[in-house]
Motif scaffolding. Sequence first.
Motif, PDB file in Angstrom:
ATOM      1  N   GLY A  21       0.814  -1.210   0.000  1.00  0.00           N
ATOM      2  CA  GLY A  21       0.000   0.000   0.000  1.00  0.00           C
ATOM      3  C   GLY A  21       0.841   1.250   0.000  1.00  0.00           C
ATOM      4  N   PRO A  22       0.237   2.383  -0.047  1.00  0.00           N
ATOM      5  CA  PRO A  22      -1.216   2.595   0.036  1.00  0.00           C
ATOM      6  C   PRO A  22      -1.948   2.390  -1.287  1.00  0.00           C
ATOM      7  CG  PRO A  22      -0.156   4.717  -0.111  1.00  0.00           C
ATOM      8  CD  PRO A  22       0.945   3.676  -0.090  1.00  0.00           C
ATOM      9  N   PHE A  24      -3.186  -0.021  -4.318  1.00  0.00           N
ATOM     10  CA  PHE A  24      -3.441  -1.429  -4.546  1.00  0.00           C
ATOM     11  C   PHE A  24      -4.048  -1.627  -5.919  1.00  0.00           C
ATOM     12  CE2 PHE A  24      -3.637  -0.749   0.010  1.00  0.00           C
ATOM     13  CZ  PHE A  24      -2.767  -1.724   0.459  1.00  0.00           C
ATOM     14  N   HIS A  61      -6.260  -6.639   2.080  1.00  0.00           N
ATOM     15  CA  HIS A  61      -6.378  -5.178   2.054  1.00  0.00           C
ATOM     16  C   HIS A  61      -7.760  -4.775   1.556  1.00  0.00           C
ATOM     17  CE1 HIS A  61      -4.277  -6.355  -1.765  1.00  0.00           C
ATOM     18  NE2 HIS A  61      -5.190  -5.598  -2.311  1.00  0.00           N
ATOM     19  N   PHE A  63      -9.427  -1.390  -0.659  1.00  0.00           N
ATOM     20  CA  PHE A  63      -9.083  -0.174  -1.387  1.00  0.00           C
ATOM     21  C   PHE A  63     -10.294   0.374  -2.112  1.00  0.00           C
ATOM     22  CE2 PHE A  63      -8.502  -3.442  -4.557  1.00  0.00           C
ATOM     23  CZ  PHE A  63      -8.710  -2.853  -5.792  1.00  0.00           C
ATOM     24  N   ASN A  80      -6.321   3.647  -3.881  1.00  0.00           N
ATOM     25  CA  ASN A  80      -5.661   3.709  -2.577  1.00  0.00           C
ATOM     26  C   ASN A  80      -6.508   3.016  -1.529  1.00  0.00           C
ATOM     27  OD1 ASN A  80      -3.319   5.140  -3.307  1.00  0.00           O
ATOM     28  ND2 ASN A  80      -4.488   7.039  -3.371  1.00  0.00           N
ATOM     29  N   GLY A  83      -3.693  -1.640   3.848  1.00  0.00           N
ATOM     30  CA  GLY A  83      -3.217  -3.006   3.870  1.00  0.00           C
ATOM     31  C   GLY A  83      -3.187  -3.531   5.294  1.00  0.00           C
ATOM     32  N   ASP A 133       1.364  -0.715   8.738  1.00  0.00           N
ATOM     33  CA  ASP A 133       1.853  -1.085   7.429  1.00  0.00           C
ATOM     34  C   ASP A 133       3.366  -0.939   7.369  1.00  0.00           C
ATOM     35  OD1 ASP A 133       0.705  -0.262   4.082  1.00  0.00           O
ATOM     36  OD2 ASP A 133       1.646  -2.023   4.916  1.00  0.00           O
TER      37      ASP A 133
END
Length: 144
Positions: A21-22, A24, A61, A63, A80, A83, A133
């Motif tokens: 991330g941020p 993905f 994650h 997003f 964005n 995660g 993260d």
Amino acid sequence: MIRHYIAYYKVEEWGPINEAGPEFKHWTAKPSAYLEKTLGQNVWVISGEEIRGKMTYKVCHVFRPEKFARSGAGYFVRGNGKGFVPHVDVTGQNWLAKLLDEQNKFSQGLNEIKDGSVINALVAFMDAPSFVDFPDEIAQPQIY
């Protein structure tokens, strides 16, 4: 109102998820008209892996897709998000059975989640302060 989608990641076929991330991305064969609906919504990526003959499912994650672009026979959806390091094992969670049933064991690909109890359980992960993260600080898992 934010909608929630599930995206399944097959570890055995595609290898480990290395995104920290941020930003993905997730590949899908869904048509572009469907992907338009996912823009600005939450996409939850859950991995599945067979370990010692038993499936293990982990939330990797979440997003919010901002764009998608053609890639081979499908598209990469990108955005964005947050995660979860390490990924959260949800194999024993009660809501997972509902999700597997609703999503036909993830056979529908990127798909909207309809069950409110599943959505509430996933949203609780997003609000959990214990996830950070820092992938370089996570030790490699040991196999005994």
